[in-house]
Enzyme design. Structure first.
Site, PDB file in Angstrom:
ATOM      1  N   GLY A 169      53.538  33.940  29.786  1.00 14.98           N
ATOM      2  CA  GLY A 169      54.870  33.765  29.219  1.00 14.98           C
ATOM      3  C   GLY A 169      55.922  34.309  30.163  1.00 14.98           C
ATOM      4  O   GLY A 169      55.712  34.467  31.360  1.00 14.98           O
ATOM      5  N   GLY A 170      57.064  34.673  29.581  1.00 12.96           N
ATOM      6  CA  GLY A 170      58.163  35.201  30.389  1.00 12.96           C
ATOM      7  C   GLY A 170      57.787  36.469  31.131  1.00 12.96           C
ATOM      8  O   GLY A 170      58.458  36.866  32.088  1.00 12.96           O
ATOM      9  N   GLY A 404      65.762  21.171  65.642  1.00 11.49           N
ATOM     10  CA  GLY A 404      66.280  22.092  64.624  1.00 11.49           C
ATOM     11  C   GLY A 404      65.346  23.266  64.415  1.00 11.49           C
ATOM     12  O   GLY A 404      65.793  24.396  64.156  1.00 11.49           O
ATOM     13  N   ALA A 405      64.056  23.019  64.546  1.00 11.68           N
ATOM     14  CA  ALA A 405      63.097  24.100  64.323  1.00 11.68           C
ATOM     15  C   ALA A 405      63.259  25.182  65.396  1.00 11.68           C
ATOM     16  O   ALA A 405      63.092  26.377  65.120  1.00 11.68           O
ATOM     17  CB  ALA A 405      61.681  23.549  64.306  1.00 11.68           C
TER      18      ALA A 405
HETATM   19  C1  HXC Z   1      50.002  42.149  20.178  1.00  7.25           C
HETATM   20  C2  HXC Z   1      48.075  41.703  21.308  1.00  7.25           C
HETATM   21  C3  HXC Z   1      48.767  40.801  22.140  1.00  7.25           C
HETATM   22  C4  HXC Z   1      50.143  40.618  21.924  1.00  7.25           C
HETATM   23  C5  HXC Z   1      46.720  40.847  22.762  1.00  7.25           C
HETATM   24  N1  HXC Z   1      46.817  41.676  21.720  1.00  7.25           N
HETATM   25  N2  HXC Z   1      47.894  40.283  23.028  1.00  7.25           N
HETATM   26  N3  HXC Z   1      48.695  42.360  20.342  1.00  7.25           N
HETATM   27  N4  HXC Z   1      50.732  41.311  20.934  1.00  7.25           N
HETATM   28  N5  HXC Z   1      50.862  39.807  22.671  1.00  7.25           N
HETATM   29  C6  HXC Z   1      45.759  42.479  21.148  1.00  7.25           C
HETATM   30  C7  HXC Z   1      44.751  41.655  20.389  1.00  7.25           C
HETATM   31  O1  HXC Z   1      45.192  41.436  19.079  1.00  7.25           O
HETATM   32  C8  HXC Z   1      43.536  42.560  20.448  1.00  7.25           C
HETATM   33  O2  HXC Z   1      43.697  43.575  19.495  1.00  7.25           O
HETATM   34  C9  HXC Z   1      43.666  43.216  21.790  1.00  7.25           C
HETATM   35  O3  HXC Z   1      45.018  43.067  22.170  1.00  7.25           O
HETATM   36  C10 HXC Z   1      42.801  42.553  22.841  1.00  7.25           C
HETATM   37  O4  HXC Z   1      43.032  41.162  22.775  1.00  7.25           O
HETATM   38  P1  HXC Z   1      41.840  40.091  22.698  1.00  7.25           P
HETATM   39  O5  HXC Z   1      42.426  38.824  22.269  1.00  7.25           O
HETATM   40  O6  HXC Z   1      40.714  40.642  21.896  1.00  7.25           O
HETATM   41  O7  HXC Z   1      41.382  40.074  24.211  1.00  7.25           O
HETATM   42  P2  HXC Z   1      40.968  38.820  25.080  1.00  7.25           P
HETATM   43  O8  HXC Z   1      39.948  38.009  24.358  1.00  7.25           O
HETATM   44  O9  HXC Z   1      40.612  39.360  26.409  1.00  7.25           O
HETATM   45  O10 HXC Z   1      42.257  37.935  25.225  1.00  7.25           O
HETATM   46  C11 HXC Z   1      43.360  38.433  25.933  1.00  7.25           C
HETATM   47  C12 HXC Z   1      44.530  37.474  25.735  1.00  7.25           C
HETATM   48  C13 HXC Z   1      44.772  37.220  24.245  1.00  7.25           C
HETATM   49  C14 HXC Z   1      44.229  36.165  26.448  1.00  7.25           C
HETATM   50  C15 HXC Z   1      45.730  38.127  26.430  1.00  7.25           C
HETATM   51  O11 HXC Z   1      44.814  38.484  23.580  1.00  7.25           O
HETATM   52  C16 HXC Z   1      46.026  36.473  24.007  1.00  7.25           C
HETATM   53  O12 HXC Z   1      46.055  35.266  24.146  1.00  7.25           O
HETATM   54  N6  HXC Z   1      47.022  37.219  23.567  1.00  7.25           N
HETATM   55  C17 HXC Z   1      48.310  36.637  23.244  1.00  7.25           C
HETATM   56  C18 HXC Z   1      49.012  36.213  24.514  1.00  7.25           C
HETATM   57  C19 HXC Z   1      50.388  35.719  24.242  1.00  7.25           C
HETATM   58  O13 HXC Z   1      50.548  34.597  23.789  1.00  7.25           O
HETATM   59  N7  HXC Z   1      51.325  36.601  24.395  1.00  7.25           N
HETATM   60  C20 HXC Z   1      52.703  36.313  24.209  1.00  7.25           C
HETATM   61  C21 HXC Z   1      53.114  35.626  25.503  1.00  7.25           C
HETATM   62  S1  HXC Z   1      54.757  35.172  25.413  1.00  7.25           S
HETATM   63  P3  HXC Z   1      42.454  44.246  18.773  1.00  7.25           P
HETATM   64  O14 HXC Z   1      43.037  45.174  17.789  1.00  7.25           O
HETATM   65  O15 HXC Z   1      41.667  43.126  18.168  1.00  7.25           O
HETATM   66  O16 HXC Z   1      41.677  44.924  19.852  1.00  7.25           O
HETATM   67  C22 HXC Z   1      55.487  36.483  26.036  1.00  7.25           C
HETATM   68  C23 HXC Z   1      56.943  36.316  26.095  1.00  7.25           C
HETATM   69  C24 HXC Z   1      57.538  37.281  27.028  1.00  7.25           C
HETATM   70  O17 HXC Z   1      54.950  37.426  26.424  1.00  7.25           O
HETATM   71  C25 HXC Z   1      58.942  36.855  27.196  1.00  7.25           C
HETATM   72  C26 HXC Z   1      59.668  37.729  28.152  1.00  7.25           C
HETATM   73  C27 HXC Z   1      61.029  37.188  28.366  1.00  7.25           C
END
Ligand code: HXC
Length: 510
Positions: A169-170, A404-405
């Site tokens: 994401g961001g 140019g290069a």
């Molecule tokens: C809260 C999160 C989290 C999140 C992971 N966890 N991402 N909690 N917010 N964004 C937590 C899970 O619930 C889990 O908690 C623990 O972290 C480990 O995650 P798993 O899924 O069990 O691990 P894994 O299988 O290795 O997968 C990792 C992952 C997946 C691929 C990163 O967790 C995932 O897809 N997370 C969401 C990613 C996402 O979409 N994030 C938002 C992106 S947008 P428990 O308690 O079960 O251990 C963004 C916008 C930013 O970030 C903008 C900035 C401008």
């Protein structure tokens, strides 16, 4: 120990456990170190001083009031690398997937502010699931705070990132705005939208690795500067890399004693350039033979390979190297290599690092793909970067420097301070074949005549002396003396000072 001390130590110990044994084991099972283990490898032993180990998030939505971990999901602080101060943050995947909420962002912002006021670099180790979903817009605002500081610190202190897990994401924009970005192979990935969204929107089925793994970003997108096999290798190389950089824009690049004589002669360089004009050779050989102790840290080695960029040292002090690579695309500049070199030149200029430019370039890469891809703008970036750079600039033309290069690659009138050429240099508007085809279109039917004309052109232009006669070269040097001449040039330029007119900022063709 009195009760207060015991309570403090108990808290500190609890903070050091991160997300607990089960999650630490899961982290290890993936071949990854924990946030704290990484800092132990990165920093000098015993030098780490943690900040904010007792910070707690303040969110109680979606059950988060039951899930508070001391220090939240990032470890921050300061330490040293080979005795030089550095500020660090290391995201802790064992705590809610290293997700970033208000508290996490606040910790990073605090050490970024401290780094800027102390004039010390910032290193971020990224391993995070992104914005903490439960914290909603507060998490997004937290990212904005970090991004703002990335921009404010840019050109003030070096910022380095190592992506060691997910980065989606961001969230990708913070590492992308730092000066150099490393990734760990197989365990890290970066993308703006992940495979699920890609599938939903475009029906394309693609894995994390193929969408945004280290191989993709080091070879195809150019987002990442270097990749490493595992966490330990990445962190040790980060230490080596750090040694090349000044701590801030207020300092000169670091210098260290060397046993490599500045007047070392390299007779093998006399025959580096092949007799046949079209035959490739490896420019890296020249770099390794000229730099102190043959030590060169190449940046983006797998991306836009017709140009080589990286750091080395001359007489013990850091230099930035930009070199055409005749072994790839005959050394042509294309859009990607122009962007790659431009960004590197601007980093060197921002941090007072002299630039050595080694030229063997037949021109910009021709073709509709390049033209339609914005070659004009991308080439202009490199031109702009070189012209703007006020650090010492020493240029050496080994063979071709066409059109140019030639102008772009730190030529004399573009502001090169000391410009050398080897006797094998050919400095001209274009190669003999192309020139003759344009100048003598009418002779197209007479190959013998055209051949003669080509040889005439070759004899007149395929040498460095036309340029030398016009003062566009400072000297034509023996290849074997390259190191000595460059070391001397850099010594004379040490106190170079250029005053540039006042302005808010330039308008580089982005
Ligand atoms: C809260 C999160 C989290 C999140 C992971 N966890 N991402 N909690 N917010 N964004 C937590 C899970 O619930 C889990 O908690 C623990 O972290 C480990 O995650 P798993 O899924 O069990 O691990 P894994 O299988 O290795 O997968 C990792 C992952 C997946 C691929 C990163 O967790 C995932 O897809 N997370 C969401 C990613 C996402 O979409 N994030 C938002 C992106 S947008 P428990 O308690 O079960 O251990 C963004 C916008 C930013 O970030 C903008 C900035 C401008």
């Amino acid at each position: 120990m009195n009760d207060h001390l015991k309570a403090l130590e108990a808290r500190r110990f609890a903070a050091s456990l991160g997300g607990g044994t089960r999650r630490v084991e899961a982290q290890h099972a993936r071949g990854k170190l924990t946030a704290r283990e990484r800092l132990r490898v990165l920093l000098d032993p015993g030098s780490f001083e943690e900040r904010d180990p007792f910070v707690l998030h303040q969110c109680s939505d979606f059950g988060l009031d039951d899930r508070r971990v001391l220090g939240d999901s990032v470890v921050t602080g300061q330490g040293t690398i080979n005795s030089r101060l550095v500020y660090v943050f290391s995201q802790d995947f064992t705590v809610m997937g290293g997700s970033l909420g208000e508290a996490h962002a606040g910790k990073i912002a605090k050490i970024m502010d401290q780094a800027v006021s102390a004039g010390a670099p910032i290193i971020g180790l990224a391993d995070s699931g992104g914005a903490r979903i439960q914290e909603g817009v507060s998490a997004l605002a937290g990212y904005a705070e970090v991004f703002l500081r990335n921009v404010q610190a840019s050109g003030v202190v070096p910022q380095l990132s190592c992506v060691m897990g997910p980065c989606a994401g961001g969230a990708v924009y913070s590492p992308a705005m730092t000066d150099f970005l490393f990734m760990v192979e197989d365990t890290s990935y970066m993308y703006v939208t992940g495979p699920d969204v890609v599938r939903a929107v475009t029906q394309e089925d693609i894995s994390h690795e193929l969408l945004g793994g280290a191989t993709v970003h080091s070879g195809t997108s150019g987002v990442c500067d270097c990749t490493f096999e595992n966490d330990v290798e990445a962190l040790l190389e980060l230490r080596r890399f750090f040694d090349f950089l000044p701590s801030s824009n207020r300092e000169s690049p670091p210098s260290r004693p060397t046993d490599d004589p500045t007047d070392r002669v390299e007779p093998s360089l006399d025959s580096l350039v092949p007799r046949e004009p079209g035959k490739p050779y490896d420019m890296r050989e020249l770099l390794l033979k000229v730099l102190d102790e043959g030590d060169f840290f190449e940046v983006r080695p797998r991306f836009a390979r017709s140009v080589i960029v990286g750091f080395g040292r001359m007489a013990g002090s850091t230099v930035g190297v930009v070199a055409n690579q005749p072994a790839v695309l005959a050394g042509c500049l294309d859009s990607d290599s122009s962007r790659k070199a431009a960004r590197f030149v601007r980093f060197c200029d921002a941090f007072n690092i002299p630039i050595l430019t080694f030229v063997d370039v037949p021109g910009f890469l021709p073709g509709s793909e390049q033209e339609h891809g914005g070659l004009i703008s991308h080439g202009a970036k490199l031109l702009f970067a070189y012209a703007q750079a006020t650090v010492p600039k020493v240029t050496l033309i080994t063979r071709k420097a066409y059109g140019g290069a030639y102008v772009v690659m730190s030529s004399k009138r573009l502001g090169g301070d000391i410009n050398y050429a080897w006797p094998t240099a050919e400095i001209a508007v274009m190669g003999s074949k192309g020139a003759v085809e344009i100048l003598y279109r009418g002779d197209k039917g007479d190959p013998d005549l055209l051949g003669r004309r080509e040889r005439e052109y070759q004899a007149r232009f395929a040498n460095p002396y036309m340029a030398a006669a016009r003062g566009l070269l400072d000297d034509v040097i023996q290849p074997r003396q390259t190191r000595q001449r460059i070391c001397r040039a850099l010594a004379t330029l040490r106190r170079k000072d250029l005053i540039t007119p006042r302005r808010k900022h330039d308008n580089i063709p982005l």
